[in-house]
Design a protein around this motif. Structure first.
Motif, PDB file in Angstrom:
ATOM      1  N   ALA A  54      52.746 -10.422 -11.758  1.00  0.00           N
ATOM      2  CA  ALA A  54      51.336 -10.453 -11.356  1.00  0.00           C
ATOM      3  C   ALA A  54      50.787 -11.875 -11.409  1.00  0.00           C
ATOM      4  O   ALA A  54      50.100 -12.316 -10.480  1.00  0.00           O
ATOM      5  CB  ALA A  54      50.516  -9.521 -12.250  1.00  0.00           C
ATOM      6  N   ASN A  55      51.097 -12.599 -12.471  1.00  0.00           N
ATOM      7  CA  ASN A  55      50.627 -13.980 -12.590  1.00  0.00           C
ATOM      8  C   ASN A  55      51.220 -14.879 -11.515  1.00  0.00           C
ATOM      9  O   ASN A  55      50.522 -15.695 -10.922  1.00  0.00           O
ATOM     10  CB  ASN A  55      50.944 -14.544 -13.976  1.00  0.00           C
ATOM     11  CG  ASN A  55      50.022 -13.999 -15.037  1.00  0.00           C
ATOM     12  OD1 ASN A  55      48.905 -13.584 -14.757  1.00  0.00           O
ATOM     13  ND2 ASN A  55      50.493 -13.986 -16.270  1.00  0.00           N
ATOM     14  N   LYS A  56      52.493 -14.718 -11.270  1.00  0.00           N
ATOM     15  CA  LYS A  56      53.182 -15.564 -10.291  1.00  0.00           C
ATOM     16  C   LYS A  56      52.627 -15.375  -8.882  1.00  0.00           C
ATOM     17  O   LYS A  56      52.515 -16.322  -8.121  1.00  0.00           O
ATOM     18  CB  LYS A  56      54.681 -15.253 -10.308  1.00  0.00           C
ATOM     19  CG  LYS A  56      55.493 -16.090  -9.345  1.00  0.00           C
ATOM     20  CD  LYS A  56      56.976 -15.761  -9.449  1.00  0.00           C
ATOM     21  CE  LYS A  56      57.784 -16.562  -8.441  1.00  0.00           C
ATOM     22  NZ  LYS A  56      59.197 -16.206  -8.477  1.00  0.00           N
ATOM     23  N   ILE A  59      48.444 -11.231  -8.223  1.00  0.00           N
ATOM     24  CA  ILE A  59      48.067  -9.848  -7.932  1.00  0.00           C
ATOM     25  C   ILE A  59      47.456  -9.199  -9.169  1.00  0.00           C
ATOM     26  O   ILE A  59      47.640  -9.660 -10.290  1.00  0.00           O
ATOM     27  CB  ILE A  59      49.268  -9.021  -7.420  1.00  0.00           C
ATOM     28  CG1 ILE A  59      50.386  -8.969  -8.455  1.00  0.00           C
ATOM     29  CG2 ILE A  59      49.770  -9.552  -6.093  1.00  0.00           C
ATOM     30  CD1 ILE A  59      51.488  -7.999  -8.112  1.00  0.00           C
ATOM     31  N   SER A  60      46.771  -8.110  -8.934  1.00  0.00           N
ATOM     32  CA  SER A  60      46.119  -7.365  -9.994  1.00  0.00           C
ATOM     33  C   SER A  60      47.123  -6.460 -10.702  1.00  0.00           C
ATOM     34  O   SER A  60      47.909  -5.771 -10.047  1.00  0.00           O
ATOM     35  CB  SER A  60      45.005  -6.523  -9.368  1.00  0.00           C
ATOM     36  OG  SER A  60      44.637  -5.480 -10.223  1.00  0.00           O
ATOM     37  N   LEU A  61      47.080  -6.458 -12.017  1.00  0.00           N
ATOM     38  CA  LEU A  61      47.942  -5.540 -12.774  1.00  0.00           C
ATOM     39  C   LEU A  61      47.559  -4.088 -12.515  1.00  0.00           C
ATOM     40  O   LEU A  61      48.428  -3.222 -12.487  1.00  0.00           O
ATOM     41  CB  LEU A  61      47.860  -5.837 -14.275  1.00  0.00           C
ATOM     42  CG  LEU A  61      48.842  -6.868 -14.809  1.00  0.00           C
ATOM     43  CD1 LEU A  61      48.570  -7.148 -16.280  1.00  0.00           C
ATOM     44  CD2 LEU A  61      50.275  -6.449 -14.604  1.00  0.00           C
ATOM     45  N   ASP A  62      46.274  -3.820 -12.320  1.00  0.00           N
ATOM     46  CA  ASP A  62      45.857  -2.445 -11.996  1.00  0.00           C
ATOM     47  C   ASP A  62      46.559  -1.980 -10.727  1.00  0.00           C
ATOM     48  O   ASP A  62      47.062  -0.868 -10.653  1.00  0.00           O
ATOM     49  CB  ASP A  62      44.347  -2.357 -11.790  1.00  0.00           C
ATOM     50  CG  ASP A  62      43.579  -2.391 -13.093  1.00  0.00           C
ATOM     51  OD1 ASP A  62      44.190  -2.143 -14.146  1.00  0.00           O
ATOM     52  OD2 ASP A  62      42.369  -2.672 -13.052  1.00  0.00           O
ATOM     53  N   TRP A  63      46.562  -2.843  -9.714  1.00  0.00           N
ATOM     54  CA  TRP A  63      47.216  -2.470  -8.459  1.00  0.00           C
ATOM     55  C   TRP A  63      48.718  -2.307  -8.671  1.00  0.00           C
ATOM     56  O   TRP A  63      49.309  -1.329  -8.221  1.00  0.00           O
ATOM     57  CB  TRP A  63      46.941  -3.522  -7.380  1.00  0.00           C
ATOM     58  CG  TRP A  63      47.677  -3.211  -6.125  1.00  0.00           C
ATOM     59  CD1 TRP A  63      47.300  -2.345  -5.132  1.00  0.00           C
ATOM     60  CD2 TRP A  63      48.944  -3.737  -5.723  1.00  0.00           C
ATOM     61  NE1 TRP A  63      48.260  -2.300  -4.156  1.00  0.00           N
ATOM     62  CE2 TRP A  63      49.279  -3.146  -4.494  1.00  0.00           C
ATOM     63  CE3 TRP A  63      49.834  -4.653  -6.293  1.00  0.00           C
ATOM     64  CZ2 TRP A  63      50.463  -3.441  -3.815  1.00  0.00           C
ATOM     65  CZ3 TRP A  63      51.003  -4.946  -5.614  1.00  0.00           C
ATOM     66  CH2 TRP A  63      51.305  -4.333  -4.388  1.00  0.00           C
ATOM     67  N   LEU A  64      49.333  -3.249  -9.371  1.00  0.00           N
ATOM     68  CA  LEU A  64      50.780  -3.198  -9.566  1.00  0.00           C
ATOM     69  C   LEU A  64      51.208  -1.970 -10.368  1.00  0.00           C
ATOM     70  O   LEU A  64      52.149  -1.278  -9.991  1.00  0.00           O
ATOM     71  CB  LEU A  64      51.274  -4.473 -10.260  1.00  0.00           C
ATOM     72  CG  LEU A  64      52.772  -4.569 -10.508  1.00  0.00           C
ATOM     73  CD1 LEU A  64      53.548  -4.579  -9.197  1.00  0.00           C
ATOM     74  CD2 LEU A  64      53.111  -5.805 -11.327  1.00  0.00           C
ATOM     75  N   PRO A  70      41.910  -3.576  -5.833  1.00  0.00           N
ATOM     76  CA  PRO A  70      42.432  -4.526  -4.846  1.00  0.00           C
ATOM     77  C   PRO A  70      43.809  -5.042  -5.263  1.00  0.00           C
ATOM     78  O   PRO A  70      44.113  -5.126  -6.447  1.00  0.00           O
ATOM     79  CB  PRO A  70      41.404  -5.650  -4.842  1.00  0.00           C
ATOM     80  CG  PRO A  70      40.719  -5.560  -6.162  1.00  0.00           C
ATOM     81  CD  PRO A  70      40.762  -4.116  -6.562  1.00  0.00           C
ATOM     82  N   ARG A  71      44.601  -5.353  -4.274  1.00  0.00           N
ATOM     83  CA  ARG A  71      45.946  -5.864  -4.545  1.00  0.00           C
ATOM     84  C   ARG A  71      45.882  -7.228  -5.224  1.00  0.00           C
ATOM     85  O   ARG A  71      46.614  -7.501  -6.172  1.00  0.00           O
ATOM     86  CB  ARG A  71      46.731  -5.965  -3.236  1.00  0.00           C
ATOM     87  CG  ARG A  71      48.100  -6.571  -3.403  1.00  0.00           C
ATOM     88  CD  ARG A  71      48.864  -6.583  -2.105  1.00  0.00           C
ATOM     89  NE  ARG A  71      50.088  -7.322  -2.232  1.00  0.00           N
ATOM     90  CZ  ARG A  71      50.957  -7.474  -1.254  1.00  0.00           C
ATOM     91  NH1 ARG A  71      50.746  -6.940  -0.085  1.00  0.00           N
ATOM     92  NH2 ARG A  71      52.050  -8.164  -1.442  1.00  0.00           N
ATOM     93  N   PHE A  72      45.037  -8.088  -4.727  1.00  0.00           N
ATOM     94  CA  PHE A  72      44.965  -9.443  -5.252  1.00  0.00           C
ATOM     95  C   PHE A  72      43.800  -9.589  -6.214  1.00  0.00           C
ATOM     96  O   PHE A  72      42.783  -8.923  -6.084  1.00  0.00           O
ATOM     97  CB  PHE A  72      44.819 -10.449  -4.110  1.00  0.00           C
ATOM     98  CG  PHE A  72      46.013 -10.496  -3.211  1.00  0.00           C
ATOM     99  CD1 PHE A  72      47.112 -11.267  -3.532  1.00  0.00           C
ATOM    100  CD2 PHE A  72      46.049  -9.748  -2.047  1.00  0.00           C
ATOM    101  CE1 PHE A  72      48.226 -11.294  -2.713  1.00  0.00           C
ATOM    102  CE2 PHE A  72      47.153  -9.772  -1.216  1.00  0.00           C
ATOM    103  CZ  PHE A  72      48.243 -10.543  -1.553  1.00  0.00           C
ATOM    104  N   ARG A  73      43.963 -10.487  -7.180  1.00  0.00           N
ATOM    105  CA  ARG A  73      42.867 -10.794  -8.085  1.00  0.00           C
ATOM    106  C   ARG A  73      41.772 -11.480  -7.277  1.00  0.00           C
ATOM    107  O   ARG A  73      42.053 -12.234  -6.359  1.00  0.00           O
ATOM    108  CB  ARG A  73      43.342 -11.708  -9.209  1.00  0.00           C
ATOM    109  CG  ARG A  73      44.147 -10.950 -10.242  1.00  0.00           C
ATOM    110  CD  ARG A  73      44.449 -11.831 -11.427  1.00  0.00           C
ATOM    111  NE  ARG A  73      45.905 -11.941 -11.456  1.00  0.00           N
ATOM    112  CZ  ARG A  73      46.577 -13.014 -11.799  1.00  0.00           C
ATOM    113  NH1 ARG A  73      45.968 -14.106 -12.138  1.00  0.00           N
ATOM    114  NH2 ARG A  73      47.885 -13.002 -11.793  1.00  0.00           N
ATOM    115  N   ALA A  74      40.544 -11.236  -7.630  1.00  0.00           N
ATOM    116  CA  ALA A  74      39.393 -11.724  -6.855  1.00  0.00           C
ATOM    117  C   ALA A  74      39.440 -13.235  -6.666  1.00  0.00           C
ATOM    118  O   ALA A  74      39.155 -13.725  -5.581  1.00  0.00           O
ATOM    119  CB  ALA A  74      38.095 -11.317  -7.540  1.00  0.00           C
ATOM    120  N   HIS A  75      39.806 -13.984  -7.665  1.00  0.00           N
ATOM    121  CA  HIS A  75      39.760 -15.439  -7.540  1.00  0.00           C
ATOM    122  C   HIS A  75      40.949 -16.020  -6.783  1.00  0.00           C
ATOM    123  O   HIS A  75      40.927 -17.179  -6.430  1.00  0.00           O
ATOM    124  CB  HIS A  75      39.636 -16.086  -8.919  1.00  0.00           C
ATOM    125  CG  HIS A  75      40.848 -15.880  -9.790  1.00  0.00           C
ATOM    126  ND1 HIS A  75      41.038 -14.735 -10.507  1.00  0.00           N
ATOM    127  CD2 HIS A  75      41.911 -16.671 -10.037  1.00  0.00           C
ATOM    128  CE1 HIS A  75      42.179 -14.825 -11.179  1.00  0.00           C
ATOM    129  NE2 HIS A  75      42.725 -15.975 -10.909  1.00  0.00           N
TER     130      HIS A  75
END
Length: 139
Positions: A54-56, A59-64, A70-75
């Motif tokens: 997720a960090n790499k 992406i959002s851990l919730d999505w994963l 959302p798939r991607f983190r907002a920022h």
């Protein structure tokens, strides 16, 4: 984690890493194919692997982990556009393949409906233009 939950997480991990096989996923994650196989046997993936992925990829851990939000983190996520991401169609198709056949059909029907609405809007504009011309004849 249920079998369906585990399979879904594994599928999302493959999507993120653009892997189509377990061995491709193992290579992308830097683990052996036997490790991925053992995850399947235990029906479990180490949380640290998920966090690193997720960090790499931003992406959002919730999505994963649960497929929600959302798939991607907002920022880190920018709106997908033709200019911002030349592979947007490939990503869209990959995500479509993760959906159930019923969801795929529902999306196809929504696309057809959107096309019909566009056609109707165009016809309405043409009729409005003709009506306007009839009401206000050119001098």
């Amino acid at each position: 984690m249920s079998i369906n939950g585990f399979a879904a997480v594994l599928a999302r991990m493959k999507l993120v890493t653009q892997s189509t096989t377990d061995s491709g996923l193992s290579a992308a994650l830097g683990v052996s194919p036997q490790t991925v196989s053992s995850w399947k046997g235990r029906d479990s993936i180490p949380y640290a692997i998920c966090v690193d992925l997720a960090n790499k990829h931003g992406i959002s851990l919730d999505w994963l982990l649960v497929g929600e939000g959302p798939r991607f983190r907002a920022h880190t996520h920018q709106a997908v556009s033709h200019n911002a991401d030349p592979d947007w169609e490939t990503q869209l198709l990959a995500e479509m393949r993760l959906l159930s056949p019923q969801d795929q059909r529902a999306i196809a029907l929504a696309i057809q409906e959107k096309q019909r609405l566009r056609e109707l809007e165009q016809q309405l504009e043409e009729v409005s233009s003709l009506l306007s011309q009839l009401q206000n004849p050119a001098s």
